[in-house]
Design a protein around this motif. Structure first.
Motif, mmCIF file in Angstrom:
data_model
loop_
_atom_site.group_PDB
_atom_site.id
_atom_site.type_symbol
_atom_site.label_atom_id
_atom_site.label_comp_id
_atom_site.label_asym_id
_atom_site.label_seq_id
_atom_site.Cartn_x
_atom_site.Cartn_y
_atom_site.Cartn_z
ATOM 1 N N THR A 241 1.023 -1.164 -0.063
ATOM 2 C CA THR A 241 0.120 0.306 0.157
ATOM 3 C C THR A 241 0.596 1.322 -0.095
ATOM 4 O OG1 THR A 241 0.099 -0.184 2.497
ATOM 5 C CG2 THR A 241 -1.760 -1.242 0.607
ATOM 6 N N LEU A 242 0.434 2.958 -0.450
ATOM 7 C CA LEU A 242 1.036 3.804 -0.817
ATOM 8 C C LEU A 242 0.815 4.440 0.038
ATOM 9 C CD1 LEU A 242 1.864 3.649 -4.935
ATOM 10 C CD2 LEU A 242 4.058 2.065 -2.575
ATOM 11 N N ASP A 243 1.507 5.825 0.219
ATOM 12 C CA ASP A 243 1.244 6.984 0.862
ATOM 13 C C ASP A 243 0.589 7.779 -1.025
ATOM 14 O OD1 ASP A 243 0.140 9.296 1.855
ATOM 15 O OD2 ASP A 243 2.119 9.762 2.938
ATOM 16 N N ASP A 244 -0.422 8.428 -1.562
ATOM 17 C CA ASP A 244 -0.056 8.576 -2.639
ATOM 18 C C ASP A 244 -1.294 9.612 -3.491
ATOM 19 O OD1 ASP A 244 -0.230 9.117 -5.574
ATOM 20 O OD2 ASP A 244 1.683 8.078 -5.984
ATOM 21 N N PRO A 245 -1.269 10.607 -2.345
ATOM 22 C CA PRO A 245 -2.576 11.681 -2.329
ATOM 23 C C PRO A 245 -2.969 11.865 -4.004
ATOM 24 C CG PRO A 245 -0.795 12.574 -0.944
ATOM 25 C CD PRO A 245 -0.289 11.581 -1.418
ATOM 26 N N LYS A 246 -2.538 11.714 -5.332
ATOM 27 C CA LYS A 246 -2.269 12.230 -6.304
ATOM 28 C C LYS A 246 -3.496 10.774 -6.875
ATOM 29 C CE LYS A 246 1.446 15.273 -7.937
ATOM 30 N NZ LYS A 246 1.713 16.004 -9.089
ATOM 31 N N MET A 247 -3.045 9.770 -6.336
ATOM 32 C CA MET A 247 -3.805 8.390 -7.289
ATOM 33 C C MET A 247 -5.227 8.970 -6.155
ATOM 34 S SD MET A 247 -0.940 5.574 -6.470
ATOM 35 C CE MET A 247 -2.177 3.865 -6.926
ATOM 36 N N LEU A 248 -4.907 9.282 -5.412
ATOM 37 C CA LEU A 248 -6.760 9.514 -4.021
ATOM 38 C C LEU A 248 -7.626 10.018 -4.904
ATOM 39 C CD1 LEU A 248 -5.578 8.396 -0.730
ATOM 40 C CD2 LEU A 248 -6.490 6.482 -1.938
ATOM 41 N N GLU A 249 -6.967 11.233 -5.544
ATOM 42 C CA GLU A 249 -7.662 12.473 -5.587
ATOM 43 C C GLU A 249 -7.994 12.136 -7.064
ATOM 44 O OE1 GLU A 249 -6.780 16.913 -7.645
ATOM 45 O OE2 GLU A 249 -4.905 16.160 -6.056
ATOM 46 N N LEU A 250 -7.016 11.027 -8.582
ATOM 47 C CA LEU A 250 -7.865 11.107 -8.965
ATOM 48 C C LEU A 250 -8.910 9.910 -9.245
ATOM 49 C CD1 LEU A 250 -7.571 10.551 -12.285
ATOM 50 C CD2 LEU A 250 -6.297 8.726 -12.234
ATOM 51 N N THR A 251 -8.710 8.904 -8.368
ATOM 52 C CA THR A 251 -9.872 8.781 -7.999
ATOM 53 C C THR A 251 -11.065 8.857 -7.061
ATOM 54 O OG1 THR A 251 -8.362 6.580 -7.384
ATOM 55 C CG2 THR A 251 -10.680 6.047 -6.360
ATOM 56 N N HIS A 252 -10.877 9.257 -6.882
ATOM 57 C CA HIS A 252 -11.986 10.684 -6.179
ATOM 58 C C HIS A 252 -12.880 11.165 -7.421
ATOM 59 C CE1 HIS A 252 -12.184 9.792 -1.449
ATOM 60 N NE2 HIS A 252 -11.180 9.517 -1.560
ATOM 61 N N ASP A 253 -11.621 11.529 -8.074
ATOM 62 C CA ASP A 253 -12.093 12.376 -9.803
ATOM 63 C C ASP A 253 -13.087 11.965 -10.191
ATOM 64 O OD1 ASP A 253 -12.577 14.610 -11.127
ATOM 65 O OD2 ASP A 253 -10.801 14.084 -12.485
ATOM 66 N N ILE A 254 -12.642 10.286 -10.631
ATOM 67 C CA ILE A 254 -13.048 9.792 -11.070
ATOM 68 C C ILE A 254 -14.843 8.539 -10.964
ATOM 69 C CG2 ILE A 254 -13.274 7.023 -12.533
ATOM 70 C CD1 ILE A 254 -10.056 7.823 -12.789
ATOM 71 N N ILE A 255 -14.572 8.670 -9.858
ATOM 72 C CA ILE A 255 -15.806 8.536 -9.193
ATOM 73 C C ILE A 255 -17.252 9.241 -8.771
ATOM 74 C CG2 ILE A 255 -16.952 7.103 -7.057
ATOM 75 C CD1 ILE A 255 -14.464 5.418 -6.867
ATOM 76 N N GLY A 256 -16.809 10.416 -8.248
ATOM 77 C CA GLY A 256 -17.103 11.652 -8.328
ATOM 78 C C GLY A 256 -18.289 12.018 -10.097
ATOM 79 N N GLN A 257 -17.091 12.299 -11.263
ATOM 80 C CA GLN A 257 -17.745 12.716 -12.363
ATOM 81 C C GLN A 257 -18.558 11.697 -12.303
ATOM 82 O OE1 GLN A 257 -15.095 14.776 -14.943
ATOM 83 N NE2 GLN A 257 -13.442 13.844 -14.246
ATOM 84 N N THR A 258 -18.443 9.780 -12.906
ATOM 85 C CA THR A 258 -18.874 8.898 -13.112
ATOM 86 C C THR A 258 -20.093 8.573 -12.809
ATOM 87 O OG1 THR A 258 -17.990 7.558 -12.467
ATOM 88 C CG2 THR A 258 -17.317 7.849 -14.738
ATOM 89 N N HIS A 259 -20.444 9.153 -11.151
ATOM 90 C CA HIS A 259 -21.139 8.400 -10.401
ATOM 91 C C HIS A 259 -21.062 7.054 -10.209
ATOM 92 C CE1 HIS A 259 -24.486 11.839 -9.317
ATOM 93 N NE2 HIS A 259 -22.932 12.262 -9.418
ATOM 94 N N TRP A 260 -19.554 6.113 -9.938
ATOM 95 C CA TRP A 260 -19.545 4.480 -10.496
ATOM 96 C C TRP A 260 -20.208 3.954 -9.223
ATOM 97 C CZ3 TRP A 260 -17.376 2.215 -13.592
ATOM 98 C CH2 TRP A 260 -17.699 0.906 -13.787
ATOM 99 N N ARG A 261 -20.745 3.030 -10.001
ATOM 100 C CA ARG A 261 -21.654 2.297 -8.359
ATOM 101 C C ARG A 261 -20.653 0.934 -8.428
ATOM 102 N NH1 ARG A 261 -25.855 -1.461 -8.431
ATOM 103 N NH2 ARG A 261 -27.866 -0.716 -7.071
ATOM 104 N N GLY A 262 -20.561 0.613 -7.355
ATOM 105 C CA GLY A 262 -19.805 -0.766 -7.188
ATOM 106 C C GLY A 262 -18.364 -0.303 -7.398
ATOM 107 N N GLY A 263 -17.846 -1.982 -7.221
ATOM 108 C CA GLY A 263 -15.641 -1.813 -7.149
ATOM 109 C C GLY A 263 -14.937 -1.723 -8.576
ATOM 110 N N MET A 264 -14.271 -0.632 -8.103
ATOM 111 C CA MET A 264 -13.224 -0.952 -10.171
ATOM 112 C C MET A 264 -12.020 -1.215 -8.742
ATOM 113 S SD MET A 264 -13.533 3.337 -9.483
ATOM 114 C CE MET A 264 -14.212 3.027 -11.372
ATOM 115 N N GLU A 265 -11.246 -1.748 -10.141
ATOM 116 C CA GLU A 265 -10.143 -0.854 -9.963
ATOM 117 C C GLU A 265 -9.561 -0.526 -11.184
ATOM 118 O OE1 GLU A 265 -5.534 -3.942 -10.274
ATOM 119 O OE2 GLU A 265 -7.485 -4.754 -11.243
ATOM 120 N N LEU A 266 -8.454 0.957 -10.883
ATOM 121 C CA LEU A 266 -7.458 2.124 -11.731
ATOM 122 C C LEU A 266 -6.480 1.326 -12.369
ATOM 123 C CD1 LEU A 266 -8.675 5.416 -10.965
ATOM 124 C CD2 LEU A 266 -9.876 3.457 -11.940
ATOM 125 N N GLU A 267 -6.313 1.110 -13.007
ATOM 126 C CA GLU A 267 -4.684 0.387 -13.417
ATOM 127 C C GLU A 267 -3.958 1.702 -14.677
ATOM 128 O OE1 GLU A 267 -4.256 -3.503 -15.489
ATOM 129 O OE2 GLU A 267 -5.550 -3.666 -14.453
#
Length: 347
Positions: A241-267
């Motif tokens: 596991t990493l301490d990476d705010p940019k990765m988390l920011e990108l994840t929140h951005d994608i989920i926030g924009q798409t309203h993603w429902r369920g689990g996901m993995e970002l590569e």
């Protein structure tokens, strides 16, 4: 007192290219809220999860989605009549479409799911990644779906070698020449069908995020990871596991924009310039999801809560520097177990 529920889980092929099923089950077994009865859904007689009786209470063989969604759903109805399934968690990309289409029917039966919408599922496809990146203002590699080997030659004007050759569901290989690209095209197409996706090769370090969205734009949990050991099939056999705010920011951005429902993995690929490129979105929890559980975010438990309509508070932190290491294990099983699954379709 914990709430008793029955959860059906697929993806029990816990082999060198493991499915997410057993890691999801391990998370559910460690739930502080639920006391789950686990029903395994297996496609092959030798899926190890079916024989892991300390994890899976009962297993049933089911037909491949390629045999027809009607046949698969008929089998699910038969199993439900015996088991009274509360929640169904499919863990293979290739089966998600069938269960997403059947969501209303499943709910009518009393079977809850928490899956992406059909729009979310379609727009994040590898073949649609350039449009996805443009729509949501996210850096992605150039990519193009093709159906003929001849198109590989045509792409050489726009793509330099190496290039990445990907299947529509699984598998990816890096081709350093046209001859290699031909081989990978034929190999992947014979296994997963067409189209094949050709993707620009981005130099950098691969990093990943497992996440869970609530369908309303909120991120329930997210844990970034870097692979420490990769098999010849490109699967993580160890990660941290990493301490990476940019990765988390990108994840929140994608989920926030798409309203993603369920689990996901970002590569993702992190370049030498520290830029993050999204190379793939897997529309379900990945096989390494138990690392998130070990780091303090029980995403399988949270997913089941969301499916059943329980309130879920977003996770606010996780432990950095937690490592997972996979290992091989020889199970000893009675022949009768194999015969029961093979002849009766249940174990």
């Amino acid at each position: 007192m914990k709430t008793k529920i029955t959860v059906a889980v697929s993806g029990l092929n816990n082999v060198d290219s493991p499915g997410p099923g057993i890691p999801v089950v391990r998370g559910l077994r460690e739930s502080t809220f639920f006391e789950p009865r686990i029903v395994g859904l297996v496609y092959e007689n030798l899926e190890p999860g079916a024989y892991m009786h300390d994890h899976v209470d009962k297993s049933y063989k089911v037909p491949y989605p390629s045999e027809g969604s009607g046949i698969l759903m008929e089998r699910i109805r038969d199993i439900h009549a015996k088991e009274s399934i509360d929640v169904l968690i499919p863990n293979f990309d290739s089966e998600l479409y069938t269960f997403m289409k059947a969501e209303s029917e499943l709910k009518h039966l009393g079977i809850h799911t928490f899956l992406p919408t059909l729009q979310q599922f379609e727009e994040r496809h590898k073949s649609n990644l350039p449009e996805f990146g443009e729509k949501y203002k996210i850096k992605v590699p150039k990519s193009r779906p093709i159906t003929r080997i001849q198109e590989l030659k045509e792409l050489e004007e726009d793509y330099d070698y190496p290039m990445v050759i990907k299947g529509k569901f699984y598998d990816a290989s890096i081709a350093f020449s046209f001859e290699q690209a031909q081989i990978y095209f034929n190999k992947i197409a014979s296994k997963w069908g067409l189209p094949i996706v050709v993707q620009e090769y981005i130099r950098g370090t691969e990093v990943n995020v497992v996440a869970l969205g609530d369908g309303r734009g909120n991120t329930i949990g997210a844990v970034p990871m870097k692979k420490q050991y990769i098999t010849d099939k490109g699967k993580a056999w160890g990660g941290i596991t990493l301490d990476d705010p940019k990765m988390l920011e990108l994840t929140h951005d994608i989920i926030g924009q798409t309203h993603w429902r369920g689990g996901m993995e970002l590569e993702l690929i992190r370049t030498d310039k520290k830029e993050l490129y999204l190379i793939e979105i897997n529309p379900r929890l990945p096989a390494w999801v138990y690392l998130a559980v070990g780091a303090g975010q029980n995403l399988p438990e949270a997913l089941v809560k969301l499916a059943l309509g329980y309130p879920v508070e977003p996770f606010t932190d996780y432990t950095v520097g937690i490592l997972f290491i996979r290992y091989s294990y020889d199970m000893i099983c009675p022949l009768g177990d194999f015969q029961s699954l093979t002849t009766r379709g249940e174990l």
